[in-house]
Design an enzyme around this catalytic site. Structure first.
Site, PDB file in Angstrom:
ATOM      1  N   ASP A  71       0.917  -1.253  -0.061  1.00  0.00           N
ATOM      2  CA  ASP A  71       0.138  -0.028   0.077  1.00  0.00           C
ATOM      3  C   ASP A  71       1.099   1.385   0.035  1.00  0.00           C
ATOM      4  O   ASP A  71       1.999   1.224   0.719  1.00  0.00           O
ATOM      5  CB  ASP A  71      -0.991   0.182   1.257  1.00  0.00           C
TER       6      ASP A  71
ATOM      7  N   ASP B  18     -10.295   3.751   5.086  1.00  0.00           N
ATOM      8  CA  ASP B  18      -9.295   3.452   6.109  1.00  0.00           C
ATOM      9  C   ASP B  18      -9.896   4.243   7.338  1.00  0.00           C
ATOM     10  O   ASP B  18      -9.930   5.661   7.382  1.00  0.00           O
ATOM     11  CB  ASP B  18      -7.914   4.337   5.715  1.00  0.00           C
TER      12      ASP B  18
ATOM     13  N   GLU C 144      -9.049   4.746  11.251  1.00  0.00           N
ATOM     14  CA  GLU C 144      -8.097   4.587  12.283  1.00  0.00           C
ATOM     15  C   GLU C 144      -7.861   5.608  13.367  1.00  0.00           C
ATOM     16  O   GLU C 144      -8.596   6.479  12.964  1.00  0.00           O
ATOM     17  CB  GLU C 144      -6.870   4.103  11.547  1.00  0.00           C
TER      18      GLU C 144
END
Length: 330
Positions: free
Chosen positions: A25, A114, A116
């Site tokens: 990534d 994503d 987080e």
């Protein structure tokens, strides 16, 4: 009266493999990438950051994303969520418009959201959950994933850590349809967030042996290819509304348009088909064709019969591809 429904669906999960398929990534911070060396090192896929929030795009996205594809990698885009800034649907739409759209080319993975720890606590003053309650975070994610699915026919991949998921969503089990990309740096994936029985991707290191983050796909190369390009998926359902009226609905639930769908039916119990708009009728038999059914669309056929008797069991046998329905009425 009998209702019958049979579905043929595409892959929503993957089988476990001991080692997995390696990939990477990358983001703007990774810089220019020698994709040939990634391939030479065994890399098979790449995730590239496309967007963040509702106002940032990776300035290197096109070069990185197209470079990965040119090197023969299966690639996907990811969106770094900023759930305190705008609602989930708004950020999903921004992602879709700036590189996150899924295309049916056999080389593109579903987009990633994503989720987080807030990395900007010192500047935005928010906590790790962006000051959202678990209920509000779940709502944000529902809005994002719903918008993405409605636009692409694919379930967005969710990247997260188990600890963040437990704290910031209350360990929600409402996203089991979305493939899990688990972030846990170490030698094993460890505990999974609630709702998932397996991870689809695992980020085991922030700096992998190739470039960017070190990742593996939890399956085989053929399964990775299937995740990028799943088979067509349709649902067929039917109902005997009464002794004279029957309906069959064909629903395209997959990501691709489906062409040349054939339906054949036969009345039983001493009756003939007397009306079937859009179909060919001959005595007890009926035949229908759908030239093309776009993604997310459905087609309903209505058949009218003329029973010879007022009592006894009557009905229709219906076949659509490999699906067989028996519709009965008394």
């Amino acid at each position: 009266m009998l209702f019958a429904a049979i579905a043929t669906v595409g892959m929503t999960g993957v089988a476990h493999a001991a080692d997995g398929v390696p990939g990477v990534d990358v983001s703007n911070w990774t810089g220019d990438i020698d994709w040939a060396s990634v391939v030479a090192g065994g890399g098979k896929f790449a995730f590239v950051q496309a967007t963040e929030g509702a106002d940032y795009t990776n300035p290197r996205f096109s070069a990185q994303y197209d470079g990965a594809a040119a090197a023969g990698l299966i690639r996907g885009a990811y969106h770094f969520a900023q759930p305190h800034e705008t609602d989930g649907a708004t950020q999903a739409d921004y992602f879709l418009q700036h590189g996150g759209n899924w295309v049916s080319d056999g080389r593109t993975l579903p987009g990633v959201v994503d989720m987080e720890d807030n990395p900007y606590k010192d500047t935005n003053g928010k906590n790790n959950c962006y000051d959202l309650s678990p209920e509000d975070m779940v709502t944000w994610l529902k809005d994002f994933t719903k918008k993405y699915y409605e636009s692409t026919g694919r379930h967005a991949i969710i990247y997260t850590t188990t600890s963040w998921w437990q704290t910031c969503t209350g360990n929600s089990a409402k996203f089991k349809s979305n493939p899990l990309w688990l972030a846990r740096w170490g030698s094993d994936p460890g505990e999974l967030p609630k709702g998932w029985k397996k991870h689809t991707f695992w980020q085991s290191a922030d700096k992998g042996p190739l470039v960017g983050g070190g990742n593996t796909f939890n399956g085989s190369e053929s399964q990775l290819a299937t995740l990028a390009n799943p088979p067509a998926s349709v649902t067929v359902s039917g109902q005997a509304r009464n002794r004279k009226t029957y309906t069959v609905t064909i629903n395209n639930t997959g990501p691709h348009p489906v062409k040349d769908i054939k339906l054949s039916g036969r009345a039983f119990g001493g009756q003939n088909v007397v009306r079937a708009p859009g179909c060919d009728v001959s005595g007890t038999a009926v035949r229908c064709t759908v030239a093309e059914l776009p993604r997310g669309q459905k087609k309903t056929f209505t058949f009218t019969t003329k029973p010879r008797k007022s009592t006894g069991t009557v009905g229709m046998y219906v076949t659509v591809g490999s699906v067989k329905l028996t519709l009965k009425s008394r």
